[in-house]
Design a protein around this motif. Structure first.
Motif, PDB file in Angstrom:
ATOM      1  N   PHE A 101       6.606   2.245   6.335  1.00  0.00           N
ATOM      2  CA  PHE A 101       5.360   2.782   5.811  1.00  0.00           C
ATOM      3  C   PHE A 101       4.335   1.677   5.609  1.00  0.00           C
ATOM      4  CE2 PHE A 101       8.978   5.091   4.066  1.00  0.00           C
ATOM      5  CZ  PHE A 101       8.686   6.412   4.372  1.00  0.00           C
ATOM      6  N   CYS A 102       3.083   1.990   5.862  1.00  0.00           N
ATOM      7  CA  CYS A 102       1.954   1.166   5.443  1.00  0.00           C
ATOM      8  C   CYS A 102       0.829   2.142   5.106  1.00  0.00           C
ATOM      9  CB  CYS A 102       1.554   0.131   6.505  1.00  0.00           C
ATOM     10  SG  CYS A 102       0.836   0.772   8.027  1.00  0.00           S
ATOM     11  N   ASN A 112       0.818  -1.216   0.000  1.00  0.00           N
ATOM     12  CA  ASN A 112       0.000   0.000   0.000  1.00  0.00           C
ATOM     13  C   ASN A 112       0.850   1.264   0.000  1.00  0.00           C
ATOM     14  OD1 ASN A 112      -2.681  -1.107   0.091  1.00  0.00           O
ATOM     15  ND2 ASN A 112      -2.203  -1.776   2.174  1.00  0.00           N
ATOM     16  N   ALA A 113       2.038   1.179   0.548  1.00  0.00           N
ATOM     17  CA  ALA A 113       2.894   2.357   0.695  1.00  0.00           C
ATOM     18  C   ALA A 113       4.153   2.275  -0.155  1.00  0.00           C
ATOM     19  CB  ALA A 113       3.256   2.532   2.167  1.00  0.00           C
ATOM     20  N   THR A 150       7.204   5.660  11.826  1.00  0.00           N
ATOM     21  CA  THR A 150       6.300   5.063  10.859  1.00  0.00           C
ATOM     22  C   THR A 150       5.376   6.139  10.311  1.00  0.00           C
ATOM     23  OG1 THR A 150       4.563   4.454  12.453  1.00  0.00           O
ATOM     24  CG2 THR A 150       6.374   2.881  12.135  1.00  0.00           C
ATOM     25  N   MET A 151       4.943   5.912   9.072  1.00  0.00           N
ATOM     26  CA  MET A 151       4.023   6.844   8.424  1.00  0.00           C
ATOM     27  C   MET A 151       3.047   6.073   7.560  1.00  0.00           C
ATOM     28  SD  MET A 151       6.373  10.053   7.217  1.00  0.00           S
ATOM     29  CE  MET A 151       7.985   9.284   7.152  1.00  0.00           C
ATOM     30  N   GLY A 152       1.911   6.713   7.280  1.00  0.00           N
ATOM     31  CA  GLY A 152       0.896   6.106   6.438  1.00  0.00           C
ATOM     32  C   GLY A 152       0.763   6.814   5.108  1.00  0.00           C
ATOM     33  N   LYS A 161       4.572  -3.740  -6.053  1.00  0.00           N
ATOM     34  CA  LYS A 161       3.233  -3.498  -5.523  1.00  0.00           C
ATOM     35  C   LYS A 161       2.467  -4.797  -5.268  1.00  0.00           C
ATOM     36  CE  LYS A 161       2.795   1.127  -7.348  1.00  0.00           C
ATOM     37  NZ  LYS A 161       1.980   2.084  -8.091  1.00  0.00           N
ATOM     38  N   ASP A 162       3.178  -5.924  -5.349  1.00  0.00           N
ATOM     39  CA  ASP A 162       2.558  -7.203  -5.004  1.00  0.00           C
ATOM     40  C   ASP A 162       2.250  -7.213  -3.508  1.00  0.00           C
ATOM     41  OD1 ASP A 162       2.867  -8.020  -7.626  1.00  0.00           O
ATOM     42  OD2 ASP A 162       4.713  -9.133  -7.228  1.00  0.00           O
ATOM     43  N   ALA A 163       1.161  -7.843  -3.142  1.00  0.00           N
ATOM     44  CA  ALA A 163       0.704  -7.846  -1.752  1.00  0.00           C
ATOM     45  C   ALA A 163       1.755  -8.407  -0.805  1.00  0.00           C
ATOM     46  CB  ALA A 163      -0.590  -8.637  -1.622  1.00  0.00           C
TER      47      ALA A 163
END
Length: 163
Positions: A64-65, A10-11, A105-107, A37-39
């Motif tokens: 990051f997430c 996602n990040a 950490t950041m989103g 960008k694979d899960a």
């Protein structure tokens, strides 16, 4: 300074942006993934970075997430690690100055690339001066109590003995 950086899928784009931003600095950046960008499950990346820092393979980490919350929770499960969620310059500085956080950490769904660059810069430009040492020591002491207690309980449940 040697930095560990990582994200879930996602990040991925934000991680890549920050990695590129850091390439123009004196910091050595080690990318712990994900690499596409694979899960990817965010705890896996957070645990790997927390372990790397615990083992001295990196001095600090940035993870990051989507929200930054999941990777923060996961990294903090690793003994000896203090990770802090930081989406603004002040919290990034305080993560280091007040808490000697080895990881921020950041989103990616919360913060944009330009703001994230400022947060990273603020976090990396300060050093812990032990101003809140008494408080951080209390956190470390409590963690050591739980780790020691859990170890003794685990050994008691096995056929080993604890001295």
């Amino acid at each position: 300074m040697k930095l560990a950086i990582g994200s879930d899928h996602n990040a991925f784009d934000l991680k890549e942006t920050i990695k590129e931003f850091l390439s123009d600095t004196e910091h050595e950046v080690v990318d712990y993934g994900c690499h596409s960008k694979d899960a990817v499950d965010y705890p896996d990346v957070a645990f790997e970075i927390a372990q790397a820092i615990s083992e001295g393979k990196a001095e600090r980490g940035i993870i990051f997430c989507g929200t930054g919350i999941g990777v923060c929770i996961a990294a903090n499960k690793y003994p000896g690690i203090r990770a802090a969620l930081a989406h603004d310059v002040y919290s990034a500085e305080r993560a280091q100055l007040s808490n000697n956080a080895q990881i921020i950490t950041m989103g990616s769904q919360i913060i944009g690339p330009e703001a994230a660059k400022k947060v990273v810069e603020a976090y990396l430009n300060v050093e812990w001066a032990e101003g809140s040492k008494r408080k951080v020591d209390k956190i470390i002491e409590k963690e050591e109590q739980f780790v020691s207690q859990n170890y003794k309980e685990a050994v008691a449940g096995s056929n080993c003995s604890v001295n």
